[in-house]
Design a protein around this motif. Structure first.
Motif, PDB file in Angstrom:
ATOM      1  N   ASN A 304       0.845  -1.190   0.000  1.00  0.00           N
ATOM      2  CA  ASN A 304       0.000   0.000   0.000  1.00  0.00           C
ATOM      3  C   ASN A 304       0.886   1.248   0.000  1.00  0.00           C
ATOM      4  OD1 ASN A 304      -2.558   1.388   2.193  1.00  0.00           O
ATOM      5  ND2 ASN A 304      -2.629   1.095   0.002  1.00  0.00           N
ATOM      6  N   GLN A 305       1.994   1.148  -0.735  1.00  0.00           N
ATOM      7  CA  GLN A 305       2.936   2.265  -0.817  1.00  0.00           C
ATOM      8  C   GLN A 305       2.340   3.400  -1.638  1.00  0.00           C
ATOM      9  OE1 GLN A 305       3.649  -0.792  -0.521  1.00  0.00           O
ATOM     10  NE2 GLN A 305       5.329  -0.938   0.924  1.00  0.00           N
ATOM     11  N   ALA A 306       2.931   4.566  -1.511  1.00  0.00           N
ATOM     12  CA  ALA A 306       2.341   5.735  -2.160  1.00  0.00           C
ATOM     13  C   ALA A 306       3.423   6.724  -2.574  1.00  0.00           C
ATOM     14  CB  ALA A 306       1.364   6.420  -1.202  1.00  0.00           C
ATOM     15  N   VAL A 307       3.030   7.631  -3.461  1.00  0.00           N
ATOM     16  CA  VAL A 307       3.902   8.744  -3.830  1.00  0.00           C
ATOM     17  C   VAL A 307       3.077  10.027  -3.695  1.00  0.00           C
ATOM     18  CG1 VAL A 307       5.251   9.806  -5.673  1.00  0.00           C
ATOM     19  CG2 VAL A 307       5.270   7.317  -5.395  1.00  0.00           C
ATOM     20  N   TRP A 365       9.468  16.289  12.049  1.00  0.00           N
ATOM     21  CA  TRP A 365       8.918  16.746  13.327  1.00  0.00           C
ATOM     22  C   TRP A 365       9.421  18.154  13.577  1.00  0.00           C
ATOM     23  CZ3 TRP A 365      12.691  17.545  17.200  1.00  0.00           C
ATOM     24  CH2 TRP A 365      13.926  16.870  17.020  1.00  0.00           C
ATOM     25  N   GLY A 366       8.928  18.752  14.662  1.00  0.00           N
ATOM     26  CA  GLY A 366       9.339  20.126  14.981  1.00  0.00           C
ATOM     27  C   GLY A 366       8.694  21.135  14.028  1.00  0.00           C
ATOM     28  N   GLU A 367       9.324  22.313  13.934  1.00  0.00           N
ATOM     29  CA  GLU A 367       8.801  23.374  13.052  1.00  0.00           C
ATOM     30  C   GLU A 367       8.640  22.864  11.627  1.00  0.00           C
ATOM     31  OE1 GLU A 367       7.362  26.148  14.934  1.00  0.00           O
ATOM     32  OE2 GLU A 367       7.335  26.427  12.764  1.00  0.00           O
ATOM     33  N   ALA A 368       9.567  22.006  11.188  1.00  0.00           N
ATOM     34  CA  ALA A 368       9.520  21.501   9.809  1.00  0.00           C
ATOM     35  C   ALA A 368       8.196  20.795   9.544  1.00  0.00           C
ATOM     36  CB  ALA A 368      10.689  20.544   9.566  1.00  0.00           C
ATOM     37  N   LEU A 369       7.741  20.024  10.517  1.00  0.00           N
ATOM     38  CA  LEU A 369       6.475  19.305  10.355  1.00  0.00           C
ATOM     39  C   LEU A 369       5.300  20.278  10.333  1.00  0.00           C
ATOM     40  CD1 LEU A 369       4.652  16.773  10.341  1.00  0.00           C
ATOM     41  CD2 LEU A 369       4.790  16.789  12.842  1.00  0.00           C
ATOM     42  N   ARG A 370       5.287  21.190  11.301  1.00  0.00           N
ATOM     43  CA  ARG A 370       4.134  22.084  11.414  1.00  0.00           C
ATOM     44  C   ARG A 370       3.995  22.958  10.169  1.00  0.00           C
ATOM     45  NH1 ARG A 370       1.803  26.210  14.334  1.00  0.00           N
ATOM     46  NH2 ARG A 370       3.749  27.363  14.319  1.00  0.00           N
ATOM     47  N   ARG A 371       5.142  23.431   9.666  1.00  0.00           N
ATOM     48  CA  ARG A 371       5.104  24.259   8.454  1.00  0.00           C
ATOM     49  C   ARG A 371       4.646  23.446   7.254  1.00  0.00           C
ATOM     50  NH1 ARG A 371       9.955  26.420   9.722  1.00  0.00           N
ATOM     51  NH2 ARG A 371      10.927  25.005   8.247  1.00  0.00           N
ATOM     52  N   ASP A 372       5.177  22.251   7.113  1.00  0.00           N
ATOM     53  CA  ASP A 372       4.831  21.439   5.950  1.00  0.00           C
ATOM     54  C   ASP A 372       3.349  21.070   5.941  1.00  0.00           C
ATOM     55  OD1 ASP A 372       5.088  19.113   3.932  1.00  0.00           O
ATOM     56  OD2 ASP A 372       7.061  20.075   3.987  1.00  0.00           O
ATOM     57  N   MET A 373       2.807  20.823   7.133  1.00  0.00           N
ATOM     58  CA  MET A 373       1.388  20.459   7.231  1.00  0.00           C
ATOM     59  C   MET A 373       0.484  21.569   6.695  1.00  0.00           C
ATOM     60  SD  MET A 373       0.862  17.350   8.381  1.00  0.00           S
ATOM     61  CE  MET A 373      -0.866  17.414   8.878  1.00  0.00           C
ATOM     62  N   MET A 374       0.985  22.813   6.697  1.00  0.00           N
ATOM     63  CA  MET A 374       0.152  23.925   6.235  1.00  0.00           C
ATOM     64  C   MET A 374      -0.067  23.895   4.723  1.00  0.00           C
ATOM     65  SD  MET A 374       1.273  27.006   8.711  1.00  0.00           S
ATOM     66  CE  MET A 374       1.634  26.726  10.435  1.00  0.00           C
ATOM     67  N   ASN A 375       0.638  23.011   4.028  1.00  0.00           N
ATOM     68  CA  ASN A 375       0.399  22.862   2.588  1.00  0.00           C
ATOM     69  C   ASN A 375      -0.668  21.813   2.280  1.00  0.00           C
ATOM     70  OD1 ASN A 375       2.502  24.692   1.731  1.00  0.00           O
ATOM     71  ND2 ASN A 375       3.925  23.157   2.532  1.00  0.00           N
ATOM     72  N   TYR A 376      -1.350  21.387   3.344  1.00  0.00           N
ATOM     73  CA  TYR A 376      -2.322  20.297   3.222  1.00  0.00           C
ATOM     74  C   TYR A 376      -3.226  20.414   1.986  1.00  0.00           C
ATOM     75  CZ  TYR A 376      -6.174  17.236   4.781  1.00  0.00           C
ATOM     76  OH  TYR A 376      -7.154  16.273   4.879  1.00  0.00           O
ATOM     77  N   ASN A 377      -3.753  21.594   1.761  1.00  0.00           N
ATOM     78  CA  ASN A 377      -4.725  21.742   0.672  1.00  0.00           C
ATOM     79  C   ASN A 377      -4.105  21.711  -0.718  1.00  0.00           C
ATOM     80  OD1 ASN A 377      -6.925  21.799   2.330  1.00  0.00           O
ATOM     81  ND2 ASN A 377      -6.889  24.033   2.593  1.00  0.00           N
ATOM     82  N   HIS A 378      -2.790  21.665  -0.789  1.00  0.00           N
ATOM     83  CA  HIS A 378      -2.112  21.628  -2.085  1.00  0.00           C
ATOM     84  C   HIS A 378      -1.498  20.266  -2.376  1.00  0.00           C
ATOM     85  CE1 HIS A 378      -2.210  26.014  -2.978  1.00  0.00           C
ATOM     86  NE2 HIS A 378      -2.496  26.027  -1.687  1.00  0.00           N
ATOM     87  N   GLN A 379      -1.681  19.328  -1.433  1.00  0.00           N
ATOM     88  CA  GLN A 379      -1.040  18.024  -1.623  1.00  0.00           C
ATOM     89  C   GLN A 379      -1.863  17.155  -2.571  1.00  0.00           C
ATOM     90  OE1 GLN A 379       2.168  18.867   0.914  1.00  0.00           O
ATOM     91  NE2 GLN A 379       1.859  17.179  -0.537  1.00  0.00           N
ATOM     92  N   VAL A 380      -1.159  16.236  -3.208  1.00  0.00           N
ATOM     93  CA  VAL A 380      -1.822  15.271  -4.076  1.00  0.00           C
ATOM     94  C   VAL A 380      -1.029  13.979  -3.968  1.00  0.00           C
ATOM     95  CG1 VAL A 380      -0.521  15.988  -6.134  1.00  0.00           C
ATOM     96  CG2 VAL A 380      -2.760  14.908  -6.394  1.00  0.00           C
ATOM     97  N   GLY A 381      -1.672  12.848  -4.233  1.00  0.00           N
ATOM     98  CA  GLY A 381      -0.931  11.598  -4.093  1.00  0.00           C
ATOM     99  C   GLY A 381      -1.586  10.432  -4.812  1.00  0.00           C
ATOM    100  N   LEU A 382      -0.795   9.375  -4.973  1.00  0.00           N
ATOM    101  CA  LEU A 382      -1.258   8.130  -5.575  1.00  0.00           C
ATOM    102  C   LEU A 382      -0.865   7.006  -4.631  1.00  0.00           C
ATOM    103  CD1 LEU A 382       0.184   8.782  -9.148  1.00  0.00           C
ATOM    104  CD2 LEU A 382      -2.207   9.074  -8.437  1.00  0.00           C
ATOM    105  N   LYS A 383      -1.767   6.048  -4.436  1.00  0.00           N
ATOM    106  CA  LYS A 383      -1.459   4.933  -3.542  1.00  0.00           C
ATOM    107  C   LYS A 383      -1.779   3.624  -4.236  1.00  0.00           C
ATOM    108  CE  LYS A 383      -1.592   5.127   1.490  1.00  0.00           C
ATOM    109  NZ  LYS A 383      -0.623   4.140   1.878  1.00  0.00           N
TER     110      LYS A 383
END
Ligand SMILES: Cc1cc2nc3c(=O)[nH]c(=O)nc-3n(C[C@H](O)[C@H](O)[C@H](O)COP(=O)(O)OP(=O)(O)OC[C@H]3O[C@@H](n4cnc5c(N)ncnc54)[C@H](O)[C@@H]3O)c2cc1C
Ligand code: SF4
Lengths: 520, 189
Positions: A304-307, A365-383
């Motif tokens: 169930n890997q994804a990109v 984790w840390g600031e890197a995680l919190r900042r990256d999570m803010m792009n939630y609405n722009h993410q896309v993926g295939l599984k």
């Protein structure tokens, strides 16, 4: 609902009410048999009981004690095991696919795994029955495999994430289609059409989703079956004549014994072998139905890997069922250097699941995680959903530790095989190309993930090489049956539940025919 | 927002979680709080999501059930052992930079002492520490707003499914024009 007494010897006592047991209960009851179906989980009413909330809905998962080991220990719980009337389908992702016909004969036609004792043409007939029972919404014509009739309900509108899969597939010269889904695109009975809230894997609170819970369970009750919830089966009893006599189960703080003429185990690929092993007697020292030694063996999952990547546009992938489009391209191509196939689907993880992916795959984790999570609405993926080959090293055994009922708990051992790893690499490469083709940035692979389970009580052609026959009847004990995902000899490159339901429908018809000929 | 009763009840209970530890001992609780602050540092201009309290409550409810991965014990005990082991490296006395460096070594399995024997640092970090902390944080409405998630939306749902289309009850993105976003969001309820 009709209720039986403990000393009523019902025709069929079914343990587990998921894709296998729930479907079988409905169909056997409609065939006129007396049926009780037990489930360790609760009988939920989605409209009142289901929150739209990832954490709260953990109440749908099997979270009793389990131990995992092996080189790649499986992640149990929400990913693969339900505990509720309706089984794992209460929180399944609704993807309803048929096997490629050759997979039923993968040993003789494709050179790997094991042949099934079932004929694909007969399965095609039962797939159709299952699709009608769940009012599957899907495309007018399906691009792969033998011709099939159009789906009962029209396909759903495709969301942004689904369109991006299509764009990528087209760039790679692959076909794609709207995923056949078990959620209605128009009203049906008490079900309103899907409103695209995207909480499907946490239990659908509107009842748009069509699962065992709101299809076969009501049909079973209408036909006179009893659904007994919060009832945990601990042991199947067998008499000196070598026949099952009923089941010992825990309910309301005490153990009880329910008599039955036939016992069907439908607890899925961990709990089914566990119960058979926990029911050992001096005459069956290695557990019931286990003269082959194969109960618990050949545990399979699916890769169930994804990109994932990021778009400049707003995708808002949480809208709608998560997998609105699919390509089965690599399930139907045989020019490749590994066995088995895979498909991939569009994705729409909700916030917690997305955070798990960010931490699990990228270690953020840390600031890197919190900042990256803010792009939630722009993410896309295939599984992907990929085929894992049956391997005797992957298995379910009993551990010495005990659960809350005092029953020995399952130990689940899993490692990817060489072929599995090559298939996964291939899929990640192909999905990455698709993501590049749509202009996604910051692409990364989630290399560690697995989902559906199968195997551990495989069906086959002989008592030496399998646990049950084509009719899901155990070779060793004539009135003991297994009807769920554990009977799969191989698992194919598509999600399993439609195949489990089709097997259950076939089994019900076979039981009816056998009863008519006095063969029960 | 559009929430059904079951959702409202679940989220209210989460917001009302007890702020005092009931599972962890006093010292474990201090280490856990520092740890949560390093894994998910929160802005100071709004009430913090009570991550440690949510983990405490989860361990009290299901700390000895679920799945355990060999050689780790059940979740609650694993947490206790790991917090004590971390404490043994002087985690509480380090400044933020050094604390983060210690956690990075833990993540890469580069910490060794007997205290880690049943909770291999990298395994615990990946399979218990990160998942439990992010589950607590991203299950909180504050975090949903932070990332622009549309929320439970039950029973209303969504109508606009296509790229760059926002349903009227979803928040506008603030990234380019904070002023315009603020104005547009005033109508979102
Ligand atoms: C998150 C998720 C998403 C999924 N998405 C898809 C999808 O999109 N498409 C698809 O085809 N498949 C999907 N699946 C897989 C699918 O749900 C399962 O393959 C299928 O439900 C398995 O059917 P089953 O009858 O074998 O077992 P289950 O449906 O798991 O039912 C087993 C039931 O038995 C009960 N039980 C077990 N042991 C006992 C006991 N001792 N006593 C009493 N009761 C017991 C359990 O409580 C459970 O309710 C998904 C699964 C999950 C978890
Ligand atoms: S998207 Fe549709 S099927 Fe999924 S939870 Fe919402 S209404 Fe139910």
């Amino acid at each position: 609902m009709r209720e039986y007494r403990l000393d009523d010897e019902v025709d069929f006592l079914i343990i587990g009410t998921g894709a296998g047991g729930g479907t079988l209960a409905g169909k056997l009851a409609e065939h006129g048999f007396s049926v009780i179906a037990l489930d360790a989980g609760l009988y939920f009413r989605p409209l009142e009981d289901f929150a739209s909330d990832e954490t709260e809905q953990e109440k749908l998962y099997w979270l009793d004690r389990r131990v995992c080991d092996g080189a790649d220990p499986l992640q149990m719980g929400g990913k693969n095991s339900g505990k509720a009337v309706g089984g794992s389908m209460v929180h399944f992702a609704m993807v309803s696919l048929r096997f490629r016909p050759e997979w039923f004969k993968s040993r003789s036609l494709l050179g790997y795994g094991a042949d099934w004792p079932l004929d694909w043409r007969e399965m095609w007939h039962y797939y159709r029955q299952a699709e009608l029972a769940l009012s599957i919404s899907g495309p007018v014509s399906y691009p792969w495999g033998p011709k099939r009739p159009r789906y009962p309900y029209r396909a759903h509108e495709v969301n942004s994430a689904g369109r991006l899969l299509a764009k990528g597939a087209e760039a790679l010269g692959m076909q794609w289609t709207e995923t056949p889904l078990a959620t209605v695109s128009a009203p049906r009975g008490k079900s309103p059409p899907c409103v695209y809230r995207g909480f499907c894997r946490f239990g659908c609170s509107t009842n748009a989703k069509q699962s065992t819970l709101n299809t076969w369970i009501p049909r079973a009750i209408a036909a006179g079956a009893e659904i007994r919830d919060l009832a945990m089966a601990g042991r199947i009893e067998v008499n000196d004549a070598g026949r099952a006599t009923g089941v010992r189960f825990h309910r309301n703080g005490a153990w009880h014994f329910q008599r039955a003429r036939n016992v069907v185990v439908s607890g899925y690929a961990i709990e089914t072998p566990r119960l058979l092993l926990n029911s050992a007697t001096p005459r069956h020292p290695h557990g019931l139905a286990n003269s082959s030694g194969l109960v618990g063996k050949y545990l399979m999952t699916q890769s169930n890997q994804a990109v994932f990547g990021r778009m400049d546009d707003e995708v808002r992938w949480y809208k709608g069922p998560p997998s609105l489009t699919i390509t089965e391209h690599w399930n139907y191509q045989d020019n490749k250097d590994f066995f088995g196939g895979y498909c991939w689907m569009a994705q729409g993880p909700l916030p917690i699941e997305w955070a798990f992916i960010q931490t699990g795959a990228r270690g953020l984790w840390g600031e890197a995680l919190r900042r990256d999570m803010m792009n939630y609405n722009h993410q896309v993926g295939l599984k992907m959903v990929g085929e894992v080959l049956p391997d005797t090293r992957n298995h379910v055994t009993l551990d010495d530790e005990r659960d809350q009922y005092g029953l020995r708990i399952p130990r689940i051992t899993f490692s990817w095989g060489e072929n599995d790893k090559i298939l996964i690499d291939h899929a990640i490469g192909q999905m990455t190309l698709s993501m590049q083709a749509i202009g996604a940035r910051e692409i990364f692979a989630q290399r560690e993930d697995a989902n559906h389970l199968a195997g551990t009580a495989r069906m086959g052609f002989s008592p030496e090489t399998s646990v049950v026959n084509a009719d899901c009847r155990s070779w060793d004990i004539a009135n003991l049956w297994v009807c769920d995902g554990s009977v799969f000899p191989t698992t194919g490159g598509v999600n399993p539940s439609l195949t489990i339901q089709a097997i259950a429908l076939r089994t019900a018809d076979r039981i009816k025919a056998m009863a008519q000929h006095g063969e029960l | 927002m559009s929430w059904n009763d079951a959702t409202r009840r679940a989220v209210d209970a989460r917001l009302a979680v007890a702020r005092e530890p009931r599972f962890f001992a006093a010292r474990e609780w201090q280490v856990l709080n520092r740890l949560c602050g390093r894994i998910l540092p929160q802005p100071v201009d709004r009430p913090a999501v009570p991550i440690a309290a949510l983990i405490d409550s989860k361990m009290r409810r299901m700390g000895d059930a679920g799945t355990r991965i060999e050689p780790m014990p059940w979740d609650g005990e694993a947490w206790r052992l790991a917090l004590t082991a971390l404490d043994g490296h002087g985690f509480m006395n380090l400044d933020d930079t050094d604390a983060d460096a210690l956690l990075t070594r833990m993540q890469h399995g580069a910490l060794a002492s007997d205290a880690w024997s049943r909770v291999p640092p990298a395994l615990f970090f990946a399979k218990r520490l990160l998942p439990d902390i992010v589950e607590a944080y991203y299950g909180h409405p504050t975090a949903w707003s932070e990332i622009g998630f549309g929320g439970p939306a039950s029973p209303r749902g969504y109508v606009r499914m296509d790229t760059n289309r926002r349903d009227p009850w979803e928040a506008t993105e603030a990234r380019d024009e904070p002023e315009a976003a603020l104005r547009a969001n005033r109508h979102v309820r």
